[in-house]
Structures are given as C-alpha cells and as structure tokens.
Scaffold this active site. Sequence first.
Site, short mmCIF file in Angstrom:
data_model
loop_
_atom_site.label_atom_id
_atom_site.label_comp_id
_atom_site.label_asym_id
_atom_site.label_seq_id
_atom_site.Cartn_x
_atom_site.Cartn_y
_atom_site.Cartn_z
N HIS A 68 85.80 2.88 39.01
CA HIS A 68 85.81 3.80 37.88
C HIS A 68 84.51 3.68 37.07
O HIS A 68 83.86 4.68 36.76
CB HIS A 68 87.00 3.53 36.95
CG HIS A 68 86.89 4.25 35.64
ND1 HIS A 68 87.27 5.57 35.49
CD2 HIS A 68 86.39 3.85 34.45
CE1 HIS A 68 87.01 5.94 34.24
NE2 HIS A 68 86.48 4.93 33.59
N HIS B 229 81.17 6.56 35.95
CA HIS B 229 80.33 6.69 34.75
C HIS B 229 78.83 6.72 35.01
O HIS B 229 78.09 7.43 34.33
CB HIS B 229 80.59 5.51 33.80
CG HIS B 229 81.85 5.64 33.01
ND1 HIS B 229 81.98 6.49 31.93
CD2 HIS B 229 83.06 5.04 33.13
CE1 HIS B 229 83.21 6.39 31.42
NE2 HIS B 229 83.89 5.52 32.14
N GLU C 109 85.19 10.51 29.26
CA GLU C 109 86.23 10.25 30.26
C GLU C 109 86.82 11.52 30.89
O GLU C 109 87.02 11.57 32.10
CB GLU C 109 87.38 9.43 29.65
CG GLU C 109 87.00 8.00 29.29
CD GLU C 109 86.70 7.11 30.50
OE1 GLU C 109 86.79 7.56 31.65
OE2 GLU C 109 86.34 5.94 30.26
N SER D 177 86.58 9.77 38.93
CA SER D 177 86.96 8.61 39.75
C SER D 177 88.40 8.70 40.23
O SER D 177 88.90 7.76 40.84
CB SER D 177 86.73 7.32 38.96
OG SER D 177 87.52 7.31 37.77
CO CO Z 1 85.83 4.84 31.71
#
Ligand code: CO
Length: 274
Positions: free
Chosen positions: A128, A133, A174, A193
Amino acid sequence: MLITTAMGREVEVTGDYSIDQNWDQIPSADHERWDRLYARQSKILKNRACPEFLEGLHALELSSGGIPNYEELSDRLEKRTGWRIVAVPDLVPDPVFFEHLANRRFPAASFIRDEAQLDYIEEPDAFHDIFGHVPLIANPVFADFLAQFGKVGVKAVDLGALQQHARLYWFTVEFGLIRRNGDLKIYGAGIASSKGESIYSLEDDFPRRPDYDLMTVLRTPYWNDDIQDKYFVADSFQSLFETLSGDLMPLYKEAMRLGDLAHTDPRSKLAETA
Ligand code: CO
C-alpha cells in the site's frame, strides 16, 4: 523506545519512529508476494490510474522485482522531487507523520501483508505505502501538495483540528479521483493499492462522486473499515495544491464551528446509528 504496533509486535523505534528496513533479511516469499501483487495491480490500473501515477511507477522502477530497497528507491525519488522514504513499523502518530511529510519524508511500512490478506488489509503495509503512494510523489506538483499537507497538519494539530485534517488526507491522498479529458482516473493510494476498489471506485453505480471542495471535505466524515460511498473528484493537482495555500486555520476553525455535514446515504453507518 519500545512500542507495540497495531499488529501486536514489539519494535524498537527512534523518536521519529523510523527503523531500519533490513532489506537484506526480507524472505524471498515476501518478495514473490510483492511481485504477484504488482503484476495484478499494474494491469488493473493501466487504463484506470491517472497518467502521473503510471509515469511514476515506471520512472521509479518499481517493477524491477521484489519489495524495493527503500534507500535505493529514495535515491531515485530524491532526484525527481526531493522526497525520501523512511521505513516505519506501521502507522505512526499523526504529529510525527505530519512532521515527516512537511520535511519531504514519506513513512512506509516495512512489512508486507500475508497470503490471507492479499485482497484486503486494514493497516497499511509496504505494498500500500510504496506501490499506492510513492509513484505520485515522483510528480513535482503532487509532491509539493503532500509536503504542504504535512505543514498544514502541524498547525491543525495545535488547533485541535486533527479530525478535519485527517479527512483531507482521506478524501485526496487515499481516496481521490481526478478528471482527465472528461474521464475519471484514480490517484488515491487507498484505491490504487486495492484490486476491488480500483474497479468499484470508477465503475460502480453506487458511490457518489462530488467535485472536490476543501470546506466540504473538512466537514465530511468517513469510515475506514468499509468500502467508500463517496469519492471527491479533483480537477488537477495544481488546483488541489492551490487550495492549501495561505493560512488555512481560519477555514479549519470555520469547518469545526459549522460541524459535520449530514450523511444522507442510505447504506451508511451514520444512517444506522442516527
Ligand atoms: Co495510505
């Protein structure tokens, strides 16, 4: 100091919670799991992620095989936007997190999910944090936005507006979508993700997709244990960045004074508990 992580492990950390990634000691099964996750997710994102994300994925050589060595990855990233990755045991306290971001350091978990959590894991893991990111942090405008988010965060903590600031992160970094030539594309790491959410966020009829508006975002509650019922859509990273310029504390104060927006979604938890 010794801390107990959300996963129940005891880990020795420094004041900023950074640890050694111990890349040399990562088991081959973990590298292999990364490769499978990478192959699956990059295929799903090919026509769904925004071009900046895909470009970052390529430029940072995240496909070179196995969990990236954070030091080597940081060297590539730093050349582009001045950011580095620091390994952390898992989630770090918010003030520590904001301080890292304000100083262009992205805290990334050092562990990877196990087989049983291949499709969903609640706490952020290396897949993730890195796959989700880091590609966008290679983009100069987004990199500036994220650093600015950290700086605003330091002030928001002092103001007692942590909840409002967390919403900003949630609905942009996010779970943000962005408009591109009339189409919606993914940029949020929580979406990028996740196999299921990459498809759901764009293609399902259920979630609402309102335009990004900072005041609305600050006043909108979210739940972190369920699939999203709304995704805010940004026009561009530049416009997103510009909403964080100047002194935002008067706006944050106003958001707190006005209170949370009523939740009208029939499937929502708030509706159940109201
Ligand atoms: Co995150």
